[in-house]
Scaffold this motif. Sequence first.
Motif, PDB file in Angstrom:
ATOM      1  N   MET A   1       0.843  -1.173   0.000  1.00 29.33           N
ATOM      2  CA  MET A   1       0.000   0.000   0.000  1.00 29.33           C
ATOM      3  C   MET A   1       0.894   1.244   0.000  1.00 29.33           C
ATOM      4  O   MET A   1       1.796   1.370   0.829  1.00 29.33           O
ATOM      5  N   ILE A   2       0.671   2.150  -0.929  1.00 25.44           N
ATOM      6  CA  ILE A   2       1.383   3.422  -0.992  1.00 25.44           C
ATOM      7  C   ILE A   2       0.531   4.475  -0.288  1.00 25.44           C
ATOM      8  O   ILE A   2      -0.663   4.583  -0.551  1.00 25.44           O
ATOM      9  N   ARG A   3       1.168   5.253   0.597  1.00 25.25           N
ATOM     10  CA  ARG A   3       0.442   6.285   1.337  1.00 25.25           C
ATOM     11  C   ARG A   3       1.421   7.367   1.780  1.00 25.25           C
ATOM     12  O   ARG A   3       2.641   7.147   1.788  1.00 25.25           O
ATOM     13  N   PRO A   4       0.881   8.535   2.170  1.00 24.43           N
ATOM     14  CA  PRO A   4       1.761   9.574   2.713  1.00 24.43           C
ATOM     15  C   PRO A   4       2.405   9.103   4.023  1.00 24.43           C
ATOM     16  O   PRO A   4       1.766   8.415   4.829  1.00 24.43           O
ATOM     17  N   ALA A   5       3.634   9.483   4.231  1.00 20.99           N
ATOM     18  CA  ALA A   5       4.334   9.138   5.470  1.00 20.99           C
ATOM     19  C   ALA A   5       3.763   9.935   6.634  1.00 20.99           C
ATOM     20  O   ALA A   5       3.292  11.061   6.462  1.00 20.99           O
ATOM     21  N   VAL A   6       3.814   9.342   7.814  1.00 18.84           N
ATOM     22  CA  VAL A   6       3.405   9.997   9.056  1.00 18.84           C
ATOM     23  C   VAL A   6       4.532   9.833  10.074  1.00 18.84           C
ATOM     24  O   VAL A   6       5.454   9.040   9.875  1.00 18.84           O
ATOM     25  N   CYS A   7       4.452  10.569  11.168  1.00 16.57           N
ATOM     26  CA  CYS A   7       5.504  10.532  12.198  1.00 16.57           C
ATOM     27  C   CYS A   7       5.804   9.114  12.686  1.00 16.57           C
ATOM     28  O   CYS A   7       6.964   8.782  12.941  1.00 16.57           O
ATOM     29  N   ALA A   8       4.778   8.294  12.790  1.00 14.20           N
ATOM     30  CA  ALA A   8       4.967   6.925  13.283  1.00 14.20           C
ATOM     31  C   ALA A   8       5.833   6.082  12.343  1.00 14.20           C
ATOM     32  O   ALA A   8       6.355   5.039  12.744  1.00 14.20           O
ATOM     33  N   ASP A   9       6.035   6.539  11.098  1.00 16.48           N
ATOM     34  CA  ASP A   9       6.859   5.812  10.131  1.00 16.48           C
ATOM     35  C   ASP A   9       8.347   6.104  10.298  1.00 16.48           C
ATOM     36  O   ASP A   9       9.185   5.514   9.604  1.00 16.48           O
ATOM     37  N   ALA A  10       8.687   7.023  11.192  1.00 10.91           N
ATOM     38  CA  ALA A  10      10.065   7.490  11.324  1.00 10.91           C
ATOM     39  C   ALA A  10      11.088   6.362  11.482  1.00 10.91           C
ATOM     40  O   ALA A  10      12.119   6.382  10.799  1.00 10.91           O
ATOM     41  N   PRO A  11      10.876   5.357  12.336  1.00  6.42           N
ATOM     42  CA  PRO A  11      11.895   4.301  12.452  1.00  6.42           C
ATOM     43  C   PRO A  11      12.136   3.550  11.137  1.00  6.42           C
ATOM     44  O   PRO A  11      13.283   3.274  10.778  1.00  6.42           O
ATOM     45  N   GLY A  12      11.077   3.259  10.412  1.00  4.68           N
ATOM     46  CA  GLY A  12      11.229   2.566   9.137  1.00  4.68           C
ATOM     47  C   GLY A  12      11.907   3.438   8.095  1.00  4.68           C
ATOM     48  O   GLY A  12      12.734   2.956   7.308  1.00  4.68           O
ATOM     49  N   ILE A  13      11.582   4.719   8.084  1.00  3.31           N
ATOM     50  CA  ILE A  13      12.217   5.657   7.153  1.00  3.31           C
ATOM     51  C   ILE A  13      13.702   5.779   7.480  1.00  3.31           C
ATOM     52  O   ILE A  13      14.559   5.750   6.588  1.00  3.31           O
TER      53      ILE A  13
ATOM     54  N   VAL B   1       5.322   6.396   1.443  1.00  6.20           N
ATOM     55  CA  VAL B   1       5.882   5.117   1.868  1.00  6.20           C
ATOM     56  C   VAL B   1       5.069   3.976   1.270  1.00  6.20           C
ATOM     57  O   VAL B   1       3.890   4.128   0.950  1.00  6.20           O
ATOM     58  N   SER B   2       5.742   2.856   1.118  1.00  2.00           N
ATOM     59  CA  SER B   2       5.088   1.616   0.741  1.00  2.00           C
ATOM     60  C   SER B   2       5.100   0.736   1.984  1.00  2.00           C
ATOM     61  O   SER B   2       6.162   0.505   2.570  1.00  2.00           O
ATOM     62  N   GLU B   3       3.927   0.292   2.366  1.00  2.74           N
ATOM     63  CA  GLU B   3       3.784  -0.495   3.584  1.00  2.74           C
ATOM     64  C   GLU B   3       3.277  -1.878   3.230  1.00  2.74           C
ATOM     65  O   GLU B   3       2.325  -2.028   2.458  1.00  2.74           O
ATOM     66  N   GLU B   4       3.929  -2.892   3.781  1.00 10.35           N
ATOM     67  CA  GLU B   4       3.501  -4.285   3.617  1.00 10.35           C
ATOM     68  C   GLU B   4       3.469  -4.945   4.986  1.00 10.35           C
ATOM     69  O   GLU B   4       4.491  -4.976   5.673  1.00 10.35           O
ATOM     70  N   GLN B   5       2.327  -5.430   5.372  1.00 10.63           N
ATOM     71  CA  GLN B   5       2.139  -6.130   6.644  1.00 10.63           C
ATOM     72  C   GLN B   5       2.702  -5.333   7.826  1.00 10.63           C
ATOM     73  O   GLN B   5       3.369  -5.868   8.698  1.00 10.63           O
ATOM     74  N   GLY B   6       2.432  -4.024   7.800  1.00  4.43           N
ATOM     75  CA  GLY B   6       2.837  -3.164   8.905  1.00  4.43           C
ATOM     76  C   GLY B   6       4.272  -2.669   8.836  1.00  4.43           C
ATOM     77  O   GLY B   6       4.684  -1.883   9.689  1.00  4.43           O
ATOM     78  N   ASP B   7       5.047  -3.114   7.854  1.00  5.01           N
ATOM     79  CA  ASP B   7       6.439  -2.690   7.725  1.00  5.01           C
ATOM     80  C   ASP B   7       6.589  -1.690   6.584  1.00  5.01           C
ATOM     81  O   ASP B   7       5.980  -1.855   5.527  1.00  5.01           O
ATOM     82  N   ILE B   8       7.432  -0.684   6.794  1.00  4.68           N
ATOM     83  CA  ILE B   8       7.757   0.273   5.742  1.00  4.68           C
ATOM     84  C   ILE B   8       8.848  -0.374   4.886  1.00  4.68           C
ATOM     85  O   ILE B   8       9.959  -0.607   5.352  1.00  4.68           O
ATOM     86  N   VAL B   9       8.509  -0.660   3.626  1.00  5.15           N
ATOM     87  CA  VAL B   9       9.450  -1.358   2.736  1.00  5.15           C
ATOM     88  C   VAL B   9       9.923  -0.467   1.586  1.00  5.15           C
ATOM     89  O   VAL B   9      10.799  -0.869   0.809  1.00  5.15           O
ATOM     90  N   GLY B  10       9.356   0.726   1.461  1.00  2.00           N
ATOM     91  CA  GLY B  10       9.773   1.630   0.406  1.00  2.00           C
ATOM     92  C   GLY B  10       9.489   3.064   0.793  1.00  2.00           C
ATOM     93  O   GLY B  10       8.580   3.337   1.578  1.00  2.00           O
ATOM     94  N   LEU B  11      10.298   3.967   0.243  1.00  3.81           N
ATOM     95  CA  LEU B  11      10.159   5.395   0.523  1.00  3.81           C
ATOM     96  C   LEU B  11      10.486   6.183  -0.729  1.00  3.81           C
ATOM     97  O   LEU B  11      11.462   5.886  -1.424  1.00  3.81           O
ATOM     98  N   LEU B  12       9.681   7.184  -1.000  1.00  2.00           N
ATOM     99  CA  LEU B  12      10.000   8.188  -2.010  1.00  2.00           C
ATOM    100  C   LEU B  12       9.780   9.544  -1.368  1.00  2.00           C
ATOM    101  O   LEU B  12       8.713   9.825  -0.843  1.00  2.00           O
TER     102      LEU B  12
END
Length: 141
Positions: free
Chosen positions: A1-13, A47-58
Amino acid sequence: MIRPAVCADAPGIYTLICALEETRFPQEIFMWGLDIMLGSPSHILLVSEEQGDIVGLLHMRMEFQLHHCGKVVEILELIVSREVRSKGIGAALLKAARAQAVQQHCIQFEVTSNRKREKAHCFYRREGLEQTHVKLTEALL
């Protein structure tokens, strides 16, 4: 799933960017900068999210440029986790970024990529981008 990044994505980013640059950045400074970008209308992070994990970033920045007499979007970072590469995630992030750029009335899409990332260059060419410029840099610190 592609979506806008949020603060909670910081560790994955953070993990993705450190992998991209093959280093470990000071986490406190990185998070400070990320927080600023997440709040800026000039920056879009997807971000691209799969099963709760951030696997991609643009990450892209949009700005009016005098020499184009219009708004240009530059991809600053695009990375997909090594474990899920070649599954269309990078292309999906790029497609979503293009849609955002068109929505924001940008007239050009740009990316700069380190010359050592030859596979990335092939990816960008395959996705329709062409090399039209040379970028020169100088380290200041």
